[in-house]
Every structure is written in structure tokens, then in C-alpha cells.
Design a protein around this motif. Structure first.
Motif, short mmCIF file in Angstrom:
data_model
loop_
_atom_site.label_atom_id
_atom_site.label_comp_id
_atom_site.label_asym_id
_atom_site.label_seq_id
_atom_site.Cartn_x
_atom_site.Cartn_y
_atom_site.Cartn_z
N GLY A 492 0.80 -1.22 0.00
CA GLY A 492 0.00 0.00 0.00
C GLY A 492 0.83 1.26 0.00
O GLY A 492 0.30 2.35 -0.27
N VAL A 493 2.13 1.13 0.31
CA VAL A 493 3.03 2.30 0.33
C VAL A 493 4.17 2.07 -0.66
O VAL A 493 4.30 2.78 -1.67
N ASP A 494 5.01 1.08 -0.39
CA ASP A 494 6.10 0.76 -1.32
C ASP A 494 5.56 0.21 -2.64
O ASP A 494 6.12 0.46 -3.71
N ILE A 495 4.51 -0.57 -2.53
CA ILE A 495 3.83 -1.12 -3.71
C ILE A 495 2.34 -0.83 -3.59
O ILE A 495 1.71 -1.22 -2.61
N LEU A 496 1.78 -0.13 -4.58
CA LEU A 496 0.34 0.12 -4.60
C LEU A 496 -0.39 -1.18 -4.95
O LEU A 496 0.05 -1.93 -5.83
N ILE A 497 -1.51 -1.43 -4.26
CA ILE A 497 -2.27 -2.67 -4.49
C ILE A 497 -3.68 -2.30 -4.96
O ILE A 497 -4.40 -1.56 -4.27
N ILE A 498 -4.07 -2.84 -6.10
CA ILE A 498 -5.41 -2.65 -6.66
C ILE A 498 -6.02 -4.03 -6.85
O ILE A 498 -5.38 -4.92 -7.41
N SER A 499 -7.27 -4.22 -6.42
CA SER A 499 -7.91 -5.53 -6.59
C SER A 499 -9.35 -5.35 -7.07
O SER A 499 -9.86 -4.23 -7.14
#
Length: 567
Positions: A492-499
Motif C-alpha cells: 500500500g506504500v512501497d507497492i500500490l495494491i489494486i484488486s
């Protein structure tokens, strides 16, 4: 207009106030404002100019329910859209005309240039011709009117002796083209749209040989009134979009179609209804909620449900074989309706043909099939491509497009409709933006453990150069979050997560800021399915697609939703 009034007469508590803007956008805006001043309870609108009227309709939607008929708005600020897949119609028309040996030089006569049906029918047609010998030599604007089409096409024929076909966006304009050609003694192939009953309407024009072909394009008037009653009565199972079923008409089938269109439907609502449902397993919390919704809705509707589910440990091929076995059993038992969620898109033709020959209608739930649409009654569920577009739009709108973003895509079951659609829609939006790149795309079967393992594989290759994870469902995203945290990065910070799905578990991850965006895919299809079953038994022809309403969830709107989430 006529369909709306005739259907409204069946209800004692409906009063229709009708306004006709006669293709004048300014007049339509005045009409809409006047209707609002009357204190109407619901607005049904077919927009003359979608670009101009979309924001106006959006404002009205914030006050009262709005049914958009025939010509769609941009976005989702309406209660229900009822219309056609005009791109697909255009594509089918182009494919057919390209297959004709004597058709090469085609003149296209369009509707109003700013209307969505015009642009989509044109785009689909040109796309179908792109690899064919046939071509559009000239495009003229007929504004949906016979006289304009006749005059404009007459001038074209005087200048171009090589024209041998007309692609008209309506039967009226096709009729106008025929009159112009007849005056000059020209015999041309003419295809139109609408296919209405009545003297000198589409079906009659085909029967007389004036038009060579047309597509039956239902007006949606009857459906608009039926759903208006349900909306105002606050019935459950109201979809977001209804795509009406069309039919291709030539001289070979026009008499049978006229007979069928003129024959009243048989109402079987008094009989006990037995439905067979073949589910694909329980691969996720979303699927469990989907199954529970179907079972509960059948009980509430008084429909006897034979619900069969496959063993989740089976392979996809074994699951499909088991589902086919279930459907064959339903046919042998003589159920009234069959519904199922296809594990993959292909391989269903034989069993669907068996159901058709047995006279048993079939409803596709949640996933589509790659089979002729005359083998099934309706598809009910989500627009998977639009879900992919929504995921990509959120990414583009919430990141700096001047920076480079490397994306890992966790794909659902290979060959399944959700996986195909969500990938296609996402790619469509980022295709023109070179800074967004999918560097790793792999199947994870919509399952938590597979999502975790696939993310671990991606991290081994790309490590902390990964900027975004796009997961085709929440379970895979949650597995990916565990893998990312085990690697030492902050999800959620280093890697954005979309689902995709927006289950309660995913919304909880949004609250703690480990998941950035969840595109909703609504599993609670039970009420809509049971309504469709009852409509079938009442002799109502179902639309080809019934699309459920869905939202997009982020930190801004999740806290309120999570309190009422049922799955």
C-alpha cells in the motif's frame, strides 16, 4: 413512445408525461427542466446529445431515479441504462456485408454525429471491414431521418457510379436511400437497423424487398416501465445496465419473425418453477457469498432450486466436465430453467444445444461463454472489462503519469471471462500511456495461496522495482500482501495494491491502508436471477445482458460501506 404508453396502461398508478424534443438538444433541456418542475418521481430519458446532457442527467440522478434509454451517458450517474450493444451490432453488420461477393463500395448513412449509437455503430462496422476487401467510400449524415438520407444519398449516387451497398444506421434512412437509388434506377444492397413491426417499418421493408437486411433493435420502452415500477416500489435486484437482445433479419426469416413478434407470449407464472443451478466451486469468499445469495433468493421467491456445486479440489477441466454432467442431469430431470457459472468460456456448445432442443432456457450467471447467443437466454453479472478499466483509471488518476510504474498483474483462472475481461479493460486504459507497464503477468486462479506464491515469484525476479500490483480478485491481492510484507516491503506504500471484488476482507485492508483500491464485483446476484426466472416463465424475452450495479472503494468511502457489507 408507443411502447412506453402501452406498457404504462397496464398499471393503474402510473401517469406518463411525455415530451418530444424532435432531435433538438436545447429543446430537450427545456423539456427536462419542465418535467422536474412538475415534481415527477422518475425520469426516463433518451438523450439527443450525450456530451451535453450527461451532467444534467447526473444532477437529476442525485434527486430522483433516472432510467437512461437507448443512448448512454458517460459514467454511471443514473439508476438504470436500457439499450443495445451498438458496437457489436456494427461489427456484425460489417462482417455480414464483407461476406457478400457483390458488396465492395459501401456508403454509410449515420445518425446524429454526437450520439453514442452513431459513433459505436460506425466504429464496429469499420473495425469489421478493416481486414476485408469491402470498404466505406463515403459517410453521410442522415440524422435518423428518411428525407435527409434520401436527398444526401441521391447526390452521392450522381457523383459515384461505383456504389453497390448502403449501411444505414436506421431503417428509415435505409428506406430513404432506397428511394434515391430507385429514382436513378440503381439496385443496391441496403442494410438498416430497428426492425420494427408495422407498414413501411423495418420488418415490412425487408418483406417487400426494399431493405435486404435489418437488425431488430428493441426500443426498451416496455422494459423501462417494468423497471420503473420496480424501482419506485424499491424492489430488490435492480441492475445497473440492461443490454437488449437483437436479431438479424433477411428475407429468409422475416415471415417467421413477424409471426413470432405478433404472437402473444404464454404466461406460465402460475406453475411451480424448478430451477437447476451448476456452481463452479468455492474458490473464494466472494464465491461463497454468491452461492448463498442464489440459495436464499430462491427460497424467498418460492422457486424450487436444485443446487449442485463441484469439488473445489478438481482441476478446471475436471470442474467443467462435472458442470456439464450436472446440466445434463437437469435436462434429464426436466427442470424449467437452468442457470450456471461457467468455469471457462469455451466448450459448452454441445450441452447448451441439448438444453435448447429440450426447450429449457439457460441463464449465464457471473461469467460468459463463447457460444452462439441463441443457445442461452441472458448473461447476468458484471461488466468485467469495465472493472479492469476502473482499476486502471484509478491508477492513472492517483499517480504521477510522468513517472514510470512497473506493474505486476495477478490473473484469475486462465480462459475465464473475468480474467479475460479484467486484463483487456486494464490494458485498454494504460495502452496509450507508456509510463505504465505490465512487467509480469501470471495466473493465480483467484485463490489466496496462488496469489501469494505468484507474488513471491515476481518479487524474486523484480524485487523492490515493482510499483503496482493489479490483482483480478481480492483473495489473490490478500495473498500478495502477505508475500510483500514477508519480503520486507510495505504493502500500500512501497507497492500500490489494486484488486477487484471489494469483499469485507479487502475493505478491512483499505482501512489499515495496505490495499489502495478495490473495484466492486457484486456477488449478490440471487434476487436478479430469480426475477429473470419469473420473467421467463411469464413469457418475457430477457435482455441479452443484465449488468449489476457496482462501485469503487478507497480510503475515502470505505468506512461507511464496511459496516453494511454482506460478504
Amino acid at each position: 413512445h408507443q411502447e412506453i404508453l402501452e406498457e404504462a396502461e397496464k398499471y393503474d398508478n402510473i401517469r406518463i408525461i411525455y415530451k418530444d424534443a424532435a432531435n433538438d438538444t436545447d429543446k430537450q433541456i427545456e423539456d427536462i427542466n419542465e418535467l422536474m418542475d412538475y415534481g415527477i418521481d422518475l425520469l426516463i430519458v433518451s438523450m439527443n446529445d450525450s456530451d451535453v446532457l450527461t451532467p444534467i442527467v447526473g444532477d437529476i440522478y442525485s434527486e430522483i431515479p433516472v432510467i437512461v434509454l437507448d443512448r448512454a451517458v458517460d459514467g454511471y450517474d443514473y439508476t438504470l441504462f436500457i439499450g443495445l450493444d451498438n458496437y457489436q451490432l456494427g461489427y456484425e453488420a460489417g462482417s455480414y456485408m464483407a461476406s457478400l461477393p457483390r458488396v465492395r463500395n459501401i456508403v454509410e448513412i449515420t445518425g446524429i454525429p454526437t450520439s453514442i449509437p452513431t459513433s459505436e455503430r460506425s466504429l464496429g462496422f469499420v473495425e469489421a471491414l478493416s481486414t476485408q476487401a469491402a470498404f466505406v467510400s463515403k459517410q453521410i449524415v442522415g440524422n435518423w431521418e428518411k428525407d435527409i438520407a434520401e436527398d444526401s444519398f441521391y447526390q452521392v449516387l450522381e457523383e459515384d457510379a461505383g456504389v453497390d451497398a448502403v449501411y444505414a444506421h436506421s431503417d428509415d434512412m435505409g428506406f430513404g436511400a432506397y428511394l434515391a437509388a430507385s429514382t436513378l434506377g440503381r439496385d443496391l444492397f441496403i442494410l438498416g437497423f430497428d426492425g420494427l413491426l408495422g407498414d413501411d417499418r423495418g420488418l415490412d421493408l425487408v418483406r417487400k424487398g426494399i431493405l435486404d437486411a435489418t437488425f431488430i433493435c428493441p426500443t426498451g420502452g416496455k422494459e423501462a416501465i417494468r423497471y420503473a415500477v420496480d424501482i419506485l416500489s424499491k424492489e430488490s435486484g435492480i441492475p445497473k445496465k440492461i443490454i437488449l437482445r437483437t436479431e438479424f433479419v433477411t428475407i429468409d426469416n422475416v415471415d417467421n419473425i413477424i409471426k413470432a413478434e405478433s404472437t402473444p407470449a404464454v404466461n406460465n407464472t402460475d406453475q411451480e418453477i424448478i430451477m437447476g443451478y451448476a456452481q463452479i466451486g468455492s474458490e473464494s469468499t466472494w464465491r461463497n457469498a454468491n452461492s448463498e445469495s442464489i440459495i436464499e433468493a430462491a427460497k424467498e421467491a418460492g422457486i424450487e432450486l436444485i443446487f449442485k456445486n463441484v469439488d473445489n479440489s478438481l482441476s478446471d477441466r475436471e470442474k467443467q466436465a462435472k458442470q456439464i454432467e450436472f446440466i445434463e442431469e437437469f435436462i434429464m430431470e426436466g427442470v424449467d430453467v437452468i442457470a450456471f457459472t461457467p468455469i471457462i468460456e469455451t466448450g459448452w456448445d454441445d450441452v447448451l444445444l441439448l438444453a435448447k432442443e429440450a426447450g429449457i432456457p439457460v441463464i449465464l450467471s457471473d461469467r460468459r461463454v463463447d457460444a452462439s447467443n441463441d443457445l442461452w437466454s441472458t448473461y447476468m453479472g458484471s461488466d468485467f472489462e469495465e472493472e479492469g478499466r476502473r482499476a486502471a483509471r484509478w491508477l492513472v488518476e492517483h499517480t504521477d503519469s510522468s513517472e514510470v510504474y512497473q506493474i505486476v498483474e495477478l490473473v484469475g483462472t486462465t480462459g475465464s471471462a473475468p480474467a479475460i475481461g479484467r486484463h483487456k479493460g486494464f490494458k485498454e486504459i494504460i495502452a496509450g500511456i507508456p509510463n505504465y507497464e505490465i512487467i509480469y503477468s501470471a495466473g493465480a486462479n483467484f485463490e489466496y495461496e496462488d496469489g501469494k506464491e505468484t507474488m513471491e515469484d515476481a518479487l524474486k525476479i523484480y524485487g523492490d522495482t515493482i510499483d503496482v500490483v493489479y490483482a483480478h480478485n481480492d483473495d489473490m491481492a490478500l495473498g500478495a500482501i502477505e508475500a510483500i510484507e514477508a519480503y520486507g516491503l510495505v504493502a500500500g506504500v512501497d507497492i500500490l495494491i489494486i484488486s477487484v471484488d471489494a469483499t469485507k476482507a479487502a475493505l478491512n485492508m483499505i482501512i489499515v491502508e495496505k490495499l489502495n483500491c478495490a473495484v466492486e464485483c457484486n456477488p449478490l446476484l440471487g434476487p436478479q436471477i430469480m426475477k429473470a426466472v419469473k420473467d421467463l416463465m411469464a413469457g418475457v424475452e430477457l435482455p441479452i445482458e443484465i449488468i449489476t450495479g457496482e462501485s469503487v472503494y478507497t480510503i475515502e468511502n470505505t468506512e461507511k460501506e464496511i459496516k453494511i457489507r454482506k460478504y
